[in-house]
Design a protein around this motif. Structure first.
Motif, short mmCIF file in Angstrom:
data_model
loop_
_atom_site.label_atom_id
_atom_site.label_comp_id
_atom_site.label_asym_id
_atom_site.label_seq_id
_atom_site.Cartn_x
_atom_site.Cartn_y
_atom_site.Cartn_z
N LYS A 1 0.83 -1.20 0.00
CA LYS A 1 0.00 0.00 0.00
C LYS A 1 0.87 1.25 0.00
O LYS A 1 1.84 1.32 0.74
N PRO A 2 0.53 2.20 -0.82
CA PRO A 2 1.37 3.40 -0.90
C PRO A 2 1.16 4.38 0.26
O PRO A 2 0.12 4.41 0.88
N GLN B 1 11.10 5.41 -1.11
CA GLN B 1 11.49 4.14 -1.71
C GLN B 1 10.33 3.45 -2.39
O GLN B 1 10.46 2.88 -3.47
N GLN B 2 9.18 3.54 -1.72
CA GLN B 2 8.00 2.88 -2.27
C GLN B 2 7.59 3.50 -3.60
O GLN B 2 7.30 2.79 -4.55
N ILE B 3 7.60 4.82 -3.65
CA ILE B 3 7.24 5.49 -4.89
C ILE B 3 8.28 5.18 -5.96
O ILE B 3 7.95 4.91 -7.11
N GLN C 1 10.13 2.54 -6.25
CA GLN C 1 9.95 1.17 -6.73
C GLN C 1 8.77 1.03 -7.67
O GLN C 1 8.85 0.39 -8.70
N GLN C 2 7.65 1.64 -7.27
CA GLN C 2 6.44 1.44 -8.04
C GLN C 2 6.33 2.33 -9.27
O GLN C 2 5.73 1.95 -10.26
N TYR C 3 6.87 3.53 -9.17
CA TYR C 3 6.64 4.51 -10.23
C TYR C 3 7.92 5.09 -10.83
O TYR C 3 7.84 5.91 -11.73
N GLY C 4 9.06 4.68 -10.33
CA GLY C 4 10.33 5.24 -10.79
C GLY C 4 10.50 5.20 -12.30
O GLY C 4 11.06 6.12 -12.89
N HIS C 5 9.98 4.15 -12.92
CA HIS C 5 10.14 4.02 -14.37
C HIS C 5 9.31 5.03 -15.14
O HIS C 5 9.49 5.20 -16.34
N LEU C 6 8.39 5.70 -14.47
CA LEU C 6 7.57 6.71 -15.15
C LEU C 6 8.07 8.12 -14.89
O LEU C 6 7.50 9.09 -15.35
#
Ligand code: 5GP
Length: 365
Positions: free
Chosen positions: A92-93, A319-321, A323-328
């Motif tokens: 969960k973010p 870190q969570q962001i 991991q989940q969204y770094g590629h964007l």
């Protein structure tokens, strides 16, 4: 030879270390890269190993990289074997999106909802969070199920075209709303916010369509049902939300629209129409603002300082962001203080209008 040179460019969506790749036919021939690197794919003749160069490298020789199909296949395999977490069940973010007040963490997004008292509710819900952290959630990766490569091309904004959308996402403590407001206030004829909708009553000094679009709860719910909002939430029993139309109306005036959203909204916003440039604001807390011990009573001696526990939460959120969204993310902005962060943001916005950037090829086709 030049004529035969491949024109395929991809953005790497993962880090690659050939030395750690047991499958490669030749580790020495491998091309190491990091997520976000732009690679020129020189040959796709082999279905498993492509040959590529890193854009910006002076190295003339191409190296081996796993092909998209091969990388997808092994990611699928690892997820099946349980050695890689399933991207469809992310943790969960935890988000904090700007509070207007200086030095205050009084509100923000939590689990996709806009709420007051973010920090407090965050603490209270820590246990709940632990209990549900493994729980399946909606997929937050957009269409991209496996993070391999994304085909990209150079894009330069031209004066007659609609300005690109600037999307700010921030981890806990980044206060991106404040950042956005400051940069806009300095240059209101060039930059603007999308006017949000709200169900709260209009105050006497407010004007319809300026601070907000004031609507009934019924109208708001209907719009939400029809996916008119890029995000919305509740604050003190009133609903607030930003519509896609509100962004369009800023761009129609040829202004650059700045939005600060929860990262989930990237799914809706990552389109050819908006061509979003995504800035991830991460707070960096200087040593001088760190509290020496967590034992100090709240509001005691070291007022305004940040405890080790706070720091830990901030790091975790970032870190969570990542991991989940770094590629964007197109750009990470480390924010130590508001003034220098504003200067940096302003510089980024100016460059966006002048220079060319890599964007998904589907945006310009
Ligand atoms: P106010 O009623 O005082 O104008 O705003 C109350 C709160 O609603 C503010 O803290 C503001 O940040 C939040 N808010 C304003 N616009 C939006 C929006 O578009 N979306 C969400 N989720 N919250 C908003």
């Amino acid at each position: 030879d030049k004529l035969r040179e491949s024109k395929v460019y991809v953005r790497a969506l993962f880090d690659y270390v050939p030395q750690e790749d047991k499958a490669t036919p030749c580790q020495e021939a491998g091309l190491p890269f990091k997520r976000g690197d732009i690679l020129q794919v020189v040959s796709q003749d082999d279905p498993t190993w492509w040959q590529a160069k890193r854009v910006g490298d002076s190295n003339l020789r191409a190296g081996l990289i796993p092909s998209k199909q091969f990388q997808e296949r092994r990611l699928a395999y690892r997820i099946k074997m349980g050695t890689l977490p399933n991207p469809k069940s992310p943790k969960k973010p935890i988000y904090d999106q700007g509070c207007d007040k200086e030095d205050c963490d009084c509100e923000g997004y939590f689990n996709g909802q806009y709420i007051a008292g973010l920090r407090r509710s965050f603490r209270l819900s820590r246990k709940d969070r632990q209990n549900s952290s493994g729980e399946a959630n909606a997929s937050n990766l957009g269409e991209q199920e496996f993070l391999t490569y994304e085909e990209v091309t150079r894009y330069q904004h031209r004066p007659h075209e609609r300005p690109r959308l600037v999307v700010l996402i921030g981890s806990l403590g980044a206060r991106i709303n404040e950042l956005k407001q400051k940069v806009i206030a300095e240059n209101p004829h060039r930059y603007a916010v999308a006017v949000p909708h709200t169900t709260r009553p209009k105050k006497s000094h407010e004007k319809e369509g300026v601070e907000y679009h004031f609507v009934t709860k019924q109208a708001f719910d209907a719009d939400a049902q029809n996916n008119k909002f890029i995000e919305y939430g509740e604050y003190k029993e009133n609903l607030y939300g930003t519509s896609i139309e509100a962004i369009r109306s800023v761009q129609a005036k040829n202004k650059m629209c700045l939005v600060d959203v929860q990262p989930e909204a990237l799914k809706t916003l990552r389109t050819a129409e908006f061509k979003p440039y995504v800035i991830f604001v991460r707070p960096r807390i200087p040593e001088s603002r760190r509290r020496r011990s967590t034992a100090t009573s709240p509001g005691g001696g070291e007022h305004g300082r940040i405890t080790e526990e706070d720091l830990q939460e901030m790091r975790q959120s970032a870190q969570q962001i990542d991991q989940q969204y770094g590629h964007l993310v197109d750009r990470v902005l480390m924010k130590e203080d508001t003034v220098s962060a504003c200067t940096e943001l302003r510089a980024i916005l100016e460059r966006l209008e002048r220079e060319s950037f890599w964007v998904p090829i589907s945006w310009v086709k």
